[in-house]
Design a protein around this motif. Sequence first.
Motif, PDB file in Angstrom:
ATOM      1  N   ALA A  92       0.828  -1.205   0.000  1.00 28.22           N
ATOM      2  CA  ALA A  92       0.000   0.000   0.000  1.00 28.22           C
ATOM      3  C   ALA A  92       0.863   1.256   0.000  1.00 28.22           C
ATOM      4  CB  ALA A  92      -0.935  -0.004   1.209  1.00 28.22           C
ATOM      5  N   LEU A  93       1.890   1.271   0.820  1.00 29.11           N
ATOM      6  CA  LEU A  93       2.778   2.431   0.882  1.00 29.11           C
ATOM      7  C   LEU A  93       3.497   2.645  -0.450  1.00 29.11           C
ATOM      8  CD1 LEU A  93       4.176   4.693   2.429  1.00 29.11           C
ATOM      9  CD2 LEU A  93       5.882   3.011   3.147  1.00 29.11           C
ATOM     10  N   ARG A  94       4.060   1.575  -0.999  1.00 27.83           N
ATOM     11  CA  ARG A  94       4.789   1.714  -2.267  1.00 27.83           C
ATOM     12  C   ARG A  94       3.860   2.100  -3.417  1.00 27.83           C
ATOM     13  NH1 ARG A  94       9.305  -3.012  -1.656  1.00 27.83           N
ATOM     14  NH2 ARG A  94      10.368  -1.982   0.072  1.00 27.83           N
ATOM     15  N   ALA A  95       2.672   1.541  -3.426  1.00 28.73           N
ATOM     16  CA  ALA A  95       1.709   1.903  -4.467  1.00 28.73           C
ATOM     17  C   ALA A  95       1.292   3.365  -4.327  1.00 28.73           C
ATOM     18  CB  ALA A  95       0.491   0.981  -4.409  1.00 28.73           C
ATOM     19  N   ALA A  96       1.082   3.815  -3.104  1.00 24.81           N
ATOM     20  CA  ALA A  96       0.715   5.216  -2.876  1.00 24.81           C
ATOM     21  C   ALA A  96       1.847   6.143  -3.309  1.00 24.81           C
ATOM     22  CB  ALA A  96       0.376   5.438  -1.404  1.00 24.81           C
ATOM     23  N   GLN A  97       3.078   5.754  -3.024  1.00 29.07           N
ATOM     24  CA  GLN A  97       4.219   6.571  -3.445  1.00 29.07           C
ATOM     25  C   GLN A  97       4.279   6.659  -4.971  1.00 29.07           C
ATOM     26  OE1 GLN A  97       7.255   4.353  -1.376  1.00 29.07           O
ATOM     27  NE2 GLN A  97       7.423   5.906   0.234  1.00 29.07           N
ATOM     28  N   GLN A  98       4.088   5.522  -5.636  1.00 27.41           N
ATOM     29  CA  GLN A  98       4.104   5.529  -7.098  1.00 27.41           C
ATOM     30  C   GLN A  98       2.954   6.360  -7.657  1.00 27.41           C
ATOM     31  OE1 GLN A  98       4.308   1.410  -8.262  1.00 27.41           O
ATOM     32  NE2 GLN A  98       6.534   1.423  -8.175  1.00 27.41           N
ATOM     33  N   TRP A  99       1.799   6.236  -7.043  1.00 29.83           N
ATOM     34  CA  TRP A  99       0.627   7.000  -7.477  1.00 29.83           C
ATOM     35  C   TRP A  99       0.905   8.499  -7.366  1.00 29.83           C
ATOM     36  CZ3 TRP A  99      -3.936   5.215  -9.520  1.00 29.83           C
ATOM     37  CH2 TRP A  99      -4.968   6.145  -9.649  1.00 29.83           C
ATOM     38  N   MET A 100       1.447   8.912  -6.232  1.00 30.18           N
ATOM     39  CA  MET A 100       1.734  10.331  -6.005  1.00 30.18           C
ATOM     40  C   MET A 100       2.815  10.848  -6.945  1.00 30.18           C
ATOM     41  SD  MET A 100      -0.436  11.148  -3.744  1.00 30.18           S
ATOM     42  CE  MET A 100       0.088  12.739  -3.175  1.00 30.18           C
ATOM     43  N   GLU A 101       3.711   9.971  -7.389  1.00 25.14           N
ATOM     44  CA  GLU A 101       4.767  10.369  -8.320  1.00 25.14           C
ATOM     45  C   GLU A 101       4.273  10.375  -9.768  1.00 25.14           C
ATOM     46  OE1 GLU A 101       7.858   7.550  -7.504  1.00 25.14           O
ATOM     47  OE2 GLU A 101       8.370   8.499  -5.597  1.00 25.14           O
ATOM     48  N   GLY A 102       3.009   9.985  -9.974  1.00 20.86           N
ATOM     49  CA  GLY A 102       2.444   9.983 -11.308  1.00 20.86           C
ATOM     50  C   GLY A 102       2.487   8.645 -12.027  1.00 20.86           C
ATOM     51  N   SER A 103       3.042   7.650 -11.396  1.00 17.05           N
ATOM     52  CA  SER A 103       3.123   6.310 -12.005  1.00 17.05           C
ATOM     53  C   SER A 103       1.884   5.510 -11.626  1.00 17.05           C
ATOM     54  CB  SER A 103       4.387   5.595 -11.538  1.00 17.05           C
ATOM     55  OG  SER A 103       5.524   6.301 -11.902  1.00 17.05           O
ATOM     56  N   ARG A 104       0.741   5.982 -12.084  1.00 20.09           N
ATOM     57  CA  ARG A 104      -0.525   5.377 -11.664  1.00 20.09           C
ATOM     58  C   ARG A 104      -0.693   3.949 -12.179  1.00 20.09           C
ATOM     59  NH1 ARG A 104      -1.203  10.731 -11.192  1.00 20.09           N
ATOM     60  NH2 ARG A 104      -2.484  11.455  -9.474  1.00 20.09           N
ATOM     61  N   TRP A 105      -0.297   3.688 -13.429  1.00 18.56           N
ATOM     62  CA  TRP A 105      -0.427   2.330 -13.956  1.00 18.56           C
ATOM     63  C   TRP A 105       0.497   1.370 -13.222  1.00 18.56           C
ATOM     64  CZ3 TRP A 105      -4.540   0.833 -16.151  1.00 18.56           C
ATOM     65  CH2 TRP A 105      -5.281   1.705 -16.942  1.00 18.56           C
ATOM     66  N   MET A 106       1.663   1.843 -12.821  1.00 12.63           N
ATOM     67  CA  MET A 106       2.593   1.010 -12.054  1.00 12.63           C
ATOM     68  C   MET A 106       1.985   0.677 -10.688  1.00 12.63           C
ATOM     69  SD  MET A 106       5.545  -0.492 -12.087  1.00 12.63           S
ATOM     70  CE  MET A 106       6.837   0.297 -12.977  1.00 12.63           C
ATOM     71  N   ALA A 107       1.338   1.651 -10.065  1.00 11.91           N
ATOM     72  CA  ALA A 107       0.707   1.430  -8.768  1.00 11.91           C
ATOM     73  C   ALA A 107      -0.433   0.415  -8.878  1.00 11.91           C
ATOM     74  CB  ALA A 107       0.180   2.748  -8.200  1.00 11.91           C
ATOM     75  N   VAL A 108      -1.267   0.570  -9.894  1.00  9.21           N
ATOM     76  CA  VAL A 108      -2.382  -0.359 -10.110  1.00  9.21           C
ATOM     77  C   VAL A 108      -1.849  -1.755 -10.441  1.00  9.21           C
ATOM     78  CG1 VAL A 108      -4.339  -0.892 -11.617  1.00  9.21           C
ATOM     79  CG2 VAL A 108      -4.022   1.435 -10.750  1.00  9.21           C
ATOM     80  N   GLY A 109      -0.818  -1.809 -11.278  1.00  6.22           N
ATOM     81  CA  GLY A 109      -0.220  -3.093 -11.636  1.00  6.22           C
ATOM     82  C   GLY A 109       0.377  -3.807 -10.441  1.00  6.22           C
ATOM     83  N   MET A 110       1.000  -3.037  -9.541  1.00  2.15           N
ATOM     84  CA  MET A 110       1.576  -3.631  -8.331  1.00  2.15           C
ATOM     85  C   MET A 110       0.485  -4.271  -7.489  1.00  2.15           C
ATOM     86  SD  MET A 110       3.583  -1.823  -5.158  1.00  2.15           S
ATOM     87  CE  MET A 110       4.842  -1.142  -6.193  1.00  2.15           C
ATOM     88  N   TRP A 111      -0.599  -3.539  -7.269  1.00  2.00           N
ATOM     89  CA  TRP A 111      -1.712  -4.091  -6.493  1.00  2.00           C
ATOM     90  C   TRP A 111      -2.295  -5.327  -7.171  1.00  2.00           C
ATOM     91  CZ3 TRP A 111      -3.082  -4.254  -1.795  1.00  2.00           C
ATOM     92  CH2 TRP A 111      -2.799  -3.200  -0.931  1.00  2.00           C
ATOM     93  N   ALA A 112      -2.488  -5.252  -8.472  1.00  2.00           N
ATOM     94  CA  ALA A 112      -3.064  -6.384  -9.200  1.00  2.00           C
ATOM     95  C   ALA A 112      -2.175  -7.616  -9.078  1.00  2.00           C
ATOM     96  CB  ALA A 112      -3.271  -6.013 -10.669  1.00  2.00           C
ATOM     97  N   ALA A 113      -0.870  -7.441  -9.232  1.00  2.00           N
ATOM     98  CA  ALA A 113       0.055  -8.576  -9.129  1.00  2.00           C
ATOM     99  C   ALA A 113      -0.007  -9.210  -7.747  1.00  2.00           C
ATOM    100  CB  ALA A 113       1.481  -8.118  -9.439  1.00  2.00           C
ATOM    101  N   HIS A 114      -0.037  -8.396  -6.709  1.00  2.00           N
ATOM    102  CA  HIS A 114      -0.070  -8.926  -5.339  1.00  2.00           C
ATOM    103  C   HIS A 114      -1.386  -9.637  -5.047  1.00  2.00           C
ATOM    104  CE1 HIS A 114       3.678  -7.509  -3.412  1.00  2.00           C
ATOM    105  NE2 HIS A 114       3.671  -6.693  -4.444  1.00  2.00           N
ATOM    106  N   VAL A 115      -2.484  -9.063  -5.489  1.00  2.00           N
ATOM    107  CA  VAL A 115      -3.788  -9.682  -5.234  1.00  2.00           C
ATOM    108  C   VAL A 115      -3.933 -10.988  -6.014  1.00  2.00           C
ATOM    109  CG1 VAL A 115      -6.280  -9.413  -5.533  1.00  2.00           C
ATOM    110  CG2 VAL A 115      -4.935  -7.533  -4.570  1.00  2.00           C
ATOM    111  N   VAL A 116      -3.605 -10.963  -7.296  1.00  2.00           N
ATOM    112  CA  VAL A 116      -3.746 -12.172  -8.122  1.00  2.00           C
ATOM    113  C   VAL A 116      -2.832 -13.282  -7.604  1.00  2.00           C
ATOM    114  CG1 VAL A 116      -3.318 -13.124 -10.430  1.00  2.00           C
ATOM    115  CG2 VAL A 116      -4.582 -10.986 -10.177  1.00  2.00           C
ATOM    116  N   CYS A 117      -1.557 -12.949  -7.360  1.00  2.00           N
ATOM    117  CA  CYS A 117      -0.624 -13.969  -6.854  1.00  2.00           C
ATOM    118  C   CYS A 117      -1.039 -14.465  -5.475  1.00  2.00           C
ATOM    119  CB  CYS A 117       0.797 -13.414  -6.808  1.00  2.00           C
ATOM    120  SG  CYS A 117       1.540 -13.186  -8.426  1.00  2.00           S
TER     121      CYS A 117
END
Length: 134
Positions: A92-117
């Motif tokens: 959550a922290l890393r995704a929020a950091q990526q989101w705030m830095e503008g890397s929104r697709w990277m943040a969403v992809g990170m969450w998706a990878a963790h949830v699916v795996c």
Amino acid sequence: MMMPELTFSVVVAGALGGAMGAIARFLLDRYLRAGILVANTVGCLSLGVLVGFVSAFAADDASGDPASWQPLLVGLLALGVTGALSTFATVALRAAQQWMEGSRWMAVGMWAAHVVCGVAAAAVGLTTGWQLAG
């Protein structure tokens, strides 16, 4: 859910397991690029195996109560090691950091990878644990 009675010995077992899980998570994160993904996936898999294994034994037990099965082992592994090893707070922290830095697709992809795996590993773990007990 297999929740043992929180006796002093179960709490100590959980604390010792938590220390082991936290150290393992730290080492995985430090030395593997996808260390947190590995930690979360292994945590979901191991908890799935434990729950499946204990549930299969409980199904064969006359009482049918998985909470009565090896409370120290459940405290050590389920509450301790797995709880500290898998950490979605870090994701959550890393995704929020990526989101705030503008890397929104990277943040969403990170969450998706963790949830699916995580969900896939838990399903495999439950099936494996059930079969190991059978």
